[in-house]
Scaffold this motif. Sequence first.
Motif, mmCIF file in Angstrom:
data_model
loop_
_atom_site.group_PDB
_atom_site.id
_atom_site.type_symbol
_atom_site.label_atom_id
_atom_site.label_comp_id
_atom_site.label_asym_id
_atom_site.label_seq_id
_atom_site.Cartn_x
_atom_site.Cartn_y
_atom_site.Cartn_z
ATOM 1 N N HIS A 82 -10.963 -140.972 -19.059
ATOM 2 C CA HIS A 82 -11.684 -141.086 -20.316
ATOM 3 C C HIS A 82 -13.072 -141.685 -20.145
ATOM 4 O O HIS A 82 -13.771 -141.913 -21.140
ATOM 5 N N ASN A 83 -13.469 -141.964 -18.915
ATOM 6 C CA ASN A 83 -14.755 -142.620 -18.669
ATOM 7 C C ASN A 83 -15.887 -141.606 -18.643
ATOM 8 O O ASN A 83 -15.720 -140.475 -18.164
ATOM 9 N N THR A 84 -17.051 -142.013 -19.142
ATOM 10 C CA THR A 84 -18.220 -141.130 -19.170
ATOM 11 C C THR A 84 -19.430 -141.744 -18.485
ATOM 12 O O THR A 84 -20.554 -141.245 -18.644
ATOM 13 N N ASN A 85 -19.236 -142.834 -17.737
ATOM 14 C CA ASN A 85 -20.363 -143.509 -17.103
ATOM 15 C C ASN A 85 -20.253 -143.581 -15.580
ATOM 16 O O ASN A 85 -21.260 -143.472 -14.883
ATOM 17 N N LEU A 86 -19.051 -143.776 -15.048
ATOM 18 C CA LEU A 86 -18.879 -144.009 -13.613
ATOM 19 C C LEU A 86 -19.241 -142.762 -12.809
ATOM 20 O O LEU A 86 -18.755 -141.669 -13.085
ATOM 21 N N ILE A 87 -20.089 -142.948 -11.792
ATOM 22 C CA ILE A 87 -20.480 -141.830 -10.931
ATOM 23 C C ILE A 87 -20.007 -142.010 -9.498
ATOM 24 O O ILE A 87 -20.026 -141.061 -8.714
ATOM 25 N N SER A 88 -19.553 -143.222 -9.115
ATOM 26 C CA SER A 88 -19.115 -143.456 -7.737
ATOM 27 C C SER A 88 -17.927 -144.397 -7.735
ATOM 28 O O SER A 88 -17.972 -145.483 -8.322
ATOM 29 N N LEU A 89 -16.839 -143.985 -7.044
ATOM 30 C CA LEU A 89 -15.633 -144.787 -6.906
ATOM 31 C C LEU A 89 -15.253 -144.833 -5.433
ATOM 32 O O LEU A 89 -15.049 -143.794 -4.804
ATOM 33 N N GLN B 291 -9.571 -133.746 -13.177
ATOM 34 C CA GLN B 291 -9.551 -132.454 -13.852
ATOM 35 C C GLN B 291 -10.204 -132.523 -15.230
ATOM 36 O O GLN B 291 -10.654 -131.503 -15.762
ATOM 37 N N THR B 292 -10.261 -133.727 -15.793
ATOM 38 C CA THR B 292 -10.903 -133.898 -17.100
ATOM 39 C C THR B 292 -12.187 -134.706 -17.024
ATOM 40 O O THR B 292 -13.001 -134.636 -17.944
ATOM 41 N N ASN B 293 -12.349 -135.487 -15.969
ATOM 42 C CA ASN B 293 -13.555 -136.295 -15.837
ATOM 43 C C ASN B 293 -14.762 -135.405 -15.576
ATOM 44 O O ASN B 293 -14.710 -134.477 -14.757
ATOM 45 N N THR C 31 -17.148 -129.464 -11.695
ATOM 46 C CA THR C 31 -18.534 -129.079 -11.402
ATOM 47 C C THR C 31 -19.460 -130.279 -11.261
ATOM 48 O O THR C 31 -20.685 -130.113 -11.211
ATOM 49 N N THR C 32 -18.914 -131.478 -11.187
ATOM 50 C CA THR C 32 -19.764 -132.666 -11.058
ATOM 51 C C THR C 32 -19.624 -133.349 -9.701
ATOM 52 O O THR C 32 -20.562 -134.000 -9.241
#
Length: 501
Positions: free
Chosen positions: A360-367, A387-389, A418-419
Amino acid sequence: MQDTVTTSALLDPSHSSVSTQDKSSTGGHTSSTGPQPSKPSITPVSAKSRNPHPGANFHRMRRIIAEDPEWSLAIVPLLTELCIQHIIKNFQNNPILKQMLPEHQQKVLNHLSPDLPLAVTANLIDNENYWLRCCMQRWPVCHVAHHGGSWKRMFFERHLENLLKHFIPGTTDPAVILDLLPLCRNYVRRVHVDQFLPPVQLPAQLRPGDQSDSGSEGEMEEPTVDHYQLGDLVAGLSHLEELDLVYDVKDCGMNFEWNLFLFTYRDCHSLAAAIKACHTLKIFKLTRSKVDDDKARIIIRSLLDHPVLEELDLSHNLIGDRGARGAAKLLSHSRLRVLNLANNQVRAPGAQSLAHALAHNTNLISLNLRLNCIEDEGGQALAHALQTNKCLTTLHLGGNELSEPTATLLSQVLAINTTLTSINLSCNHIGLDGGKQLLEGMSDNKTLLEFDLRLSDVAQESEYLIGQALHANREAARQRALNPSHFMSTITANGPENSVG
């Protein structure tokens, strides 16, 4: 001789006329008689011509001029240069700079000593060349790029860091650091401290009769102050953006004790309060400090709803599933873009908590979860979340005991996501079949640019074909970067429904 005669004539006209007459008479006698052998003649000096003053015989004195070919009137310094030299010499007691012309300011700055007190130069001198000389004199290796390209910022950041590294609680005067704050508050944006010294612990004084067989009374008491408390420092740095800390001791030598490396609860609570009050902090790193679940949750609780925090690095600690659940909660209550929990003790439950927040996150770009032990149960949970992020671009799962089931789900993610641009599955047990699954997923992927499968038991052929697909994706990305207008026109022509893939 003509110059001498002329000068003497100006000084003694009567004597000059007599000398001229003598010369004319002598010349006439010579022309009438022809050449004669010269005879010494003694001209009687009259009493009137005798002068007791030495100035009367000036025409007979030799003029001595020092033959210095470099001497010139031009070497006499101008009054402006004399003033500049005086200002440089007395700059510490009377700093004059802003009132001068720009060219004169530059001359003064070029000759100022880098050893001047910071109380004089900190808020007065902004010239980068001066601070460059200060840095090069003090540190043999200088990476100004790590400090925003500013030499002045680099000097104050490293100077402050050196004070913190050598601060001994209970021994060093806190004013050493606090007095520096008014001078550096406008220039320090990053503080990196890889050492915190504990207080000096002395054995308790024992009185006669206090000793026991166990010797417990002779043990050292627990210090009231653990390490330097950063509260006042962080509050005084109004532009602080990055805080990188390691509670460690270097070069302890023969005085090694495990308690030198403790990040205590008092340290933790003090640090949590400091970073909570710092509303300009964008990057916070606390690594290699033996942070466990309880301390991690204290730190994370202080960062909930932080207005500007973008990166959190708690790698190389002792954080387990409870700490990971705290980090998952932070993802839902912050603007965090980078989360690093590498080399901790996170297992499947902790990874599942992170996966639930990631979906549900829309900010994190690196884990980054490398060197944990989430196994396939945690890996599959993360794959389902991807699959949803629609925002994560970098995922590092190296060294997590992953195998074929995780690879199967990740192949499905590669076909639709695609991200994602970088995935690391190195040092796992993907296997031959898992490699084939990933290759099948890469056949439909056009966005992934990096895929690390080293030491994961993938067949060489699968690894090679995946590399070819990555090369094609990188080339396509390079062409899009070179011709963005052509790429956008192609998307418009094909329609938005065909723009993906």
